[in-house]
Design a protein around this motif. Structure first.
Motif, PDB file in Angstrom:
ATOM      1  N   MET A 190      88.526  60.304  48.570  1.00 32.31           N
ATOM      2  CA  MET A 190      89.578  60.708  48.038  1.00 32.31           C
ATOM      3  C   MET A 190      90.298  61.593  48.777  1.00 32.31           C
ATOM      4  N   TRP A 191      89.850  62.777  49.443  1.00 31.98           N
ATOM      5  CA  TRP A 191      90.642  63.743  49.974  1.00 31.98           C
ATOM      6  C   TRP A 191      91.107  63.093  51.482  1.00 31.98           C
ATOM      7  N   ALA A 192      90.466  62.225  51.897  1.00 27.42           N
ATOM      8  CA  ALA A 192      90.996  61.486  53.180  1.00 27.42           C
ATOM      9  C   ALA A 192      92.169  60.788  52.876  1.00 27.42           C
ATOM     10  N   THR A 193      92.341  60.263  51.630  1.00 22.90           N
ATOM     11  CA  THR A 193      93.522  59.442  51.215  1.00 22.90           C
ATOM     12  C   THR A 193      94.744  60.277  50.931  1.00 22.90           C
ATOM     13  N   ALA A 199     100.245  61.271  49.462  1.00 24.33           N
ATOM     14  CA  ALA A 199     100.768  60.844  48.200  1.00 24.33           C
ATOM     15  C   ALA A 199     100.391  62.108  47.197  1.00 24.33           C
ATOM     16  N   ARG A 200     101.160  62.140  45.983  1.00 23.38           N
ATOM     17  CA  ARG A 200     101.144  63.013  44.890  1.00 23.38           C
ATOM     18  C   ARG A 200      99.779  63.060  44.375  1.00 23.38           C
ATOM     19  N   ARG A 201      99.378  64.037  43.565  1.00 24.52           N
ATOM     20  CA  ARG A 201      98.035  64.219  43.048  1.00 24.52           C
ATOM     21  C   ARG A 201      97.960  63.085  42.070  1.00 24.52           C
ATOM     22  N   GLY A 202      98.850  62.954  41.152  1.00 27.48           N
ATOM     23  CA  GLY A 202      98.746  61.637  40.141  1.00 27.48           C
ATOM     24  C   GLY A 202      98.725  60.372  40.752  1.00 27.48           C
ATOM     25  N   GLU A 203      99.226  60.190  42.080  1.00 29.92           N
ATOM     26  CA  GLU A 203      99.378  58.785  42.348  1.00 29.92           C
ATOM     27  C   GLU A 203      97.824  58.607  42.992  1.00 29.92           C
ATOM     28  N   ILE A 204      97.274  59.606  43.684  1.00 31.79           N
ATOM     29  CA  ILE A 204      95.933  59.167  44.338  1.00 31.79           C
ATOM     30  C   ILE A 204      94.821  58.746  42.998  1.00 31.79           C
ATOM     31  N   ILE A 205      94.866  59.904  42.112  1.00 28.48           N
ATOM     32  CA  ILE A 205      93.577  60.047  41.198  1.00 28.48           C
ATOM     33  C   ILE A 205      93.928  58.784  40.098  1.00 28.48           C
ATOM     34  N   GLY A 206      95.161  58.273  40.289  1.00 27.05           N
ATOM     35  CA  GLY A 206      95.656  57.069  39.215  1.00 27.05           C
ATOM     36  C   GLY A 206      95.587  55.723  40.081  1.00 27.05           C
ATOM     37  N   LEU A 207      94.928  55.746  41.314  1.00 28.75           N
ATOM     38  CA  LEU A 207      95.236  54.502  42.190  1.00 28.75           C
ATOM     39  C   LEU A 207      94.190  53.435  41.851  1.00 28.75           C
ATOM     40  N   GLU A 208      94.652  52.331  41.740  1.00 24.44           N
ATOM     41  CA  GLU A 208      93.805  51.118  41.027  1.00 24.44           C
ATOM     42  C   GLU A 208      93.479  50.357  42.267  1.00 24.44           C
ATOM     43  N   TRP A 209      92.230  49.767  42.266  1.00 24.51           N
ATOM     44  CA  TRP A 209      91.697  48.908  43.525  1.00 24.51           C
ATOM     45  C   TRP A 209      92.713  47.611  43.594  1.00 24.51           C
ATOM     46  N   ASP A 210      93.241  47.164  42.681  1.00 25.93           N
ATOM     47  CA  ASP A 210      94.368  46.006  42.662  1.00 25.93           C
ATOM     48  C   ASP A 210      95.385  46.132  43.441  1.00 25.93           C
ATOM     49  N   ARG A 211      95.719  47.593  43.609  1.00 29.65           N
ATOM     50  CA  ARG A 211      96.931  47.778  44.254  1.00 29.65           C
ATOM     51  C   ARG A 211      96.798  48.416  45.687  1.00 29.65           C
ATOM     52  N   PRO A 282      92.849  55.209  60.150  1.00 30.28           N
ATOM     53  CA  PRO A 282      91.471  55.030  59.744  1.00 30.28           C
ATOM     54  C   PRO A 282      91.473  54.800  58.358  1.00 30.28           C
ATOM     55  N   LEU A 283      92.511  55.049  57.652  1.00 29.81           N
ATOM     56  CA  LEU A 283      92.401  54.835  56.073  1.00 29.81           C
ATOM     57  C   LEU A 283      91.834  53.681  55.760  1.00 29.81           C
ATOM     58  N   ARG A 284      92.552  52.320  56.478  1.00 33.32           N
ATOM     59  CA  ARG A 284      91.977  51.220  55.939  1.00 33.32           C
ATOM     60  C   ARG A 284      90.379  51.069  56.056  1.00 33.32           C
ATOM     61  N   SER A 285      89.900  51.557  57.014  1.00 41.86           N
ATOM     62  CA  SER A 285      88.268  51.498  56.939  1.00 41.86           C
ATOM     63  C   SER A 285      87.729  52.336  56.044  1.00 41.86           C
ATOM     64  N   ILE A 286      88.098  53.562  55.719  1.00 45.21           N
ATOM     65  CA  ILE A 286      87.740  54.340  54.941  1.00 45.21           C
ATOM     66  C   ILE A 286      87.733  54.058  53.519  1.00 45.21           C
ATOM     67  N   LEU A 287      88.826  53.295  53.350  1.00 44.03           N
ATOM     68  CA  LEU A 287      89.000  52.524  51.771  1.00 44.03           C
ATOM     69  C   LEU A 287      87.998  51.595  51.590  1.00 44.03           C
ATOM     70  N   ASP A 288      87.864  50.623  52.873  1.00 37.38           N
ATOM     71  CA  ASP A 288      86.995  49.663  52.716  1.00 37.38           C
ATOM     72  C   ASP A 288      85.547  49.954  52.357  1.00 37.38           C
ATOM     73  N   THR A 289      85.295  51.126  52.958  1.00 39.49           N
ATOM     74  CA  THR A 289      83.754  51.561  52.884  1.00 39.49           C
ATOM     75  C   THR A 289      83.681  52.175  51.184  1.00 39.49           C
ATOM     76  N   ALA A 302      90.258  53.538  41.816  1.00 37.43           N
ATOM     77  CA  ALA A 302      89.460  53.699  42.922  1.00 37.43           C
ATOM     78  C   ALA A 302      88.643  55.086  42.914  1.00 37.43           C
ATOM     79  N   PHE A 303      89.107  55.827  42.136  1.00 36.16           N
ATOM     80  CA  PHE A 303      88.588  57.444  42.119  1.00 36.16           C
ATOM     81  C   PHE A 303      88.438  57.467  40.664  1.00 36.16           C
ATOM     82  N   VAL A 304      87.102  58.005  40.552  1.00 37.41           N
ATOM     83  CA  VAL A 304      86.564  58.426  39.079  1.00 37.41           C
ATOM     84  C   VAL A 304      85.742  59.411  39.084  1.00 37.41           C
ATOM     85  N   SER A 305      85.463  60.228  38.068  1.00 36.46           N
ATOM     86  CA  SER A 305      84.611  61.299  37.683  1.00 36.46           C
ATOM     87  C   SER A 305      83.397  60.504  37.119  1.00 36.46           C
TER      88      SER A 305
END
Length: 399
Positions: A190-193, A199-211, A282-289, A302-305
């Motif tokens: 998440m921090w790498a993203t 992107a803004r805080r809400g955009e990252i923590i609300g990011l969905e895999w299908d997007r 490198p973000l593509r590889s980071i998110l693939d992992t 993509a990111f949950v608690s």
């Protein structure tokens, strides 16, 4: 001219005839002042208002009563939920405690300055005081529009001067070090993203895999929406969130998708914020992992608690607290906020000589000026090279 007289208390008084009520009832407005001169001036103002508008109000609500009406019937129905929450905080914590008992028709510039002075003496920033000035300007502009007051007193008070802020931005070396040490954090991906997209805080923590695919679709953001009583206060419970008939405060036409509790996915506030950016290494590889080890959840986030033992959306305030802990653990001894990672991204793009229009598109700014403000003022090495290049063009050897 209406007859002036002194009442039993010795106050100079005059009764002004007003247009009759719809049922034909006689209406008069009484004006009282300590001196005959002051009364004559007040009478002139009232008569000027009658000539201009045809009538004047004979009673006036308090600032507190007007604020309640304004928030419920005007702001909540027309502004975004985050704006509603911001306005309510300013009104409840700073405006009502100082002038809440003042009648609207008694408001003046001194009352507005009193609110701002109290905030300044309390150590609040110029940004927050400017925000309060804006809230009062909007609130009393609607009071003037609905003819509760003859003039907006905020128009007579200068907006607090904006202080020059020193941005706390990560250097290139600090950003590289953080990316290398993030593996020790459960939120590493998440921090790498954050850093690699701006992107803004809400955009990252609300990011969905299908997007997330060849591009990253930043057309939704995670926000907490406020509850309101659905029973009009009849349940007797102090908190709207406890009301059996509670409902969310959203303006008409506001797009949102409910996730859990008060957390929703909402659309960005502007078209500039609604954007799709390319996904590159490198973000593509980071998110693939990240996808391979991601916790399954019913929302496809993509990111949950997982702190409560089961996956849940990340609360915005919790994301900020987790960033602060990660920053401190990485040895960054400056108060770099989570939002400042956007400043860092702009700096990195600027240092890579990316043009300002492209930076605007990537980070979702609506103007070039906004992107320029996000650049730190401390990129001395880049400025040094630029000045050396200019000197060289004039025939002076670089040092």
């Amino acid at each position: 001219m209406p007859k002036m007289f002194q009442d039993a208390r010795g106050l100079w008084t005059v009764a002004v005839e007003l247009p009759p009520a719809p049922d034909g009832t006689r209406r008069r407005k009484y004006i009282r002042r300590k001196s005959k001169t002051a009364l004559r001036a007040a009478l002139d103002e009232v008569e000027a208002t009658i000539r201009k508008k045809g009538d004047v109000a004979t009673s006036s609500p308090t600032v507190s009563a007007w604020a309640d009406y304004w928030m419920t019937d005007i702001v909540a129905k027309n502004r975004r939920p985050k704006t509603v929450a911001s306005y309510r905080s300013v009104i409840e914590n700073h405006i009502v405690p100082v002038i809440g008992g003042t009648r609207l028709d008694k408001l003046n510039a001194a009352a507005i300055r009193k609110v701002l002075a109290r905030m300044e003496s309390g150590g609040l920033s110029s940004t927050y005081r400017r925000n309060a000035h804006g809230v009062m300007a909007a609130m009393f502009a609607d009071a003037e529009r609905e003819e509760k007051i003859d003039r907006n007193p905020v128009d007579l008070v200068l907006r607090p001067r904006k202080a020059v802020a020193d941005l706390e931005v990560l250097t290139v070396e600090e950003a590289q070090r953080l990316l290398e040490t993030f593996s020790a954090s459960p939120d590493a991906y998440m921090w790498a993203t954050f850093i690699l997209t701006g992107a803004r805080r809400g955009e990252i923590i609300g990011l969905e895999w299908d997007r997330i695919g060849e591009d990253i679709d930043l057309s939704w953001q995670l926000q907490r929406l406020e509850y309101a009583h659905g029973c009009r206060g009849r349940c007797g419970l102090p908190r709207p969130s406890e009301c059996p008939k509670r409902r969310f405060i959203v303006p008409e036409g506001f797009e949102h998708r409910h996730l859990q509790g008060g957390l929703h996915l909402t659309r960005p506030k502007s078209r500039a914020g609604w954007r799709i950016i390319p996904l590159v290494d490198p973000l593509r590889s980071i998110l693939d992992t990240a996808r391979e080890s991601a916790t399954e959840n019913p929302w496809g986030l993509a990111f949950v608690s997982g702190r409560a033992g089961a996956p849940s959306p990340i609360d915005p305030d919790d994301a900020t607290a987790r960033w602060n802990a990660t920053r401190d653990a990485a040895g960054i001894d400056r108060p770099v906020r989570l939002h400042d990672l956007r400043h860092t991204t702009v700096d990195l793009l600027d240092a890579a000589e990316v043009d300002m229009d492209t930076i605007m598109d990537i980070v979702g700014h609506s103007t070039r000026a906004m992107s320029r403000e996000y650049r730190s003022k401390a990129n001395r090495e880049r400025m040094r090279k630029a000045l050396l290049a200019m000197s060289a063009s004039l025939g002076y050897p670089g040092q």
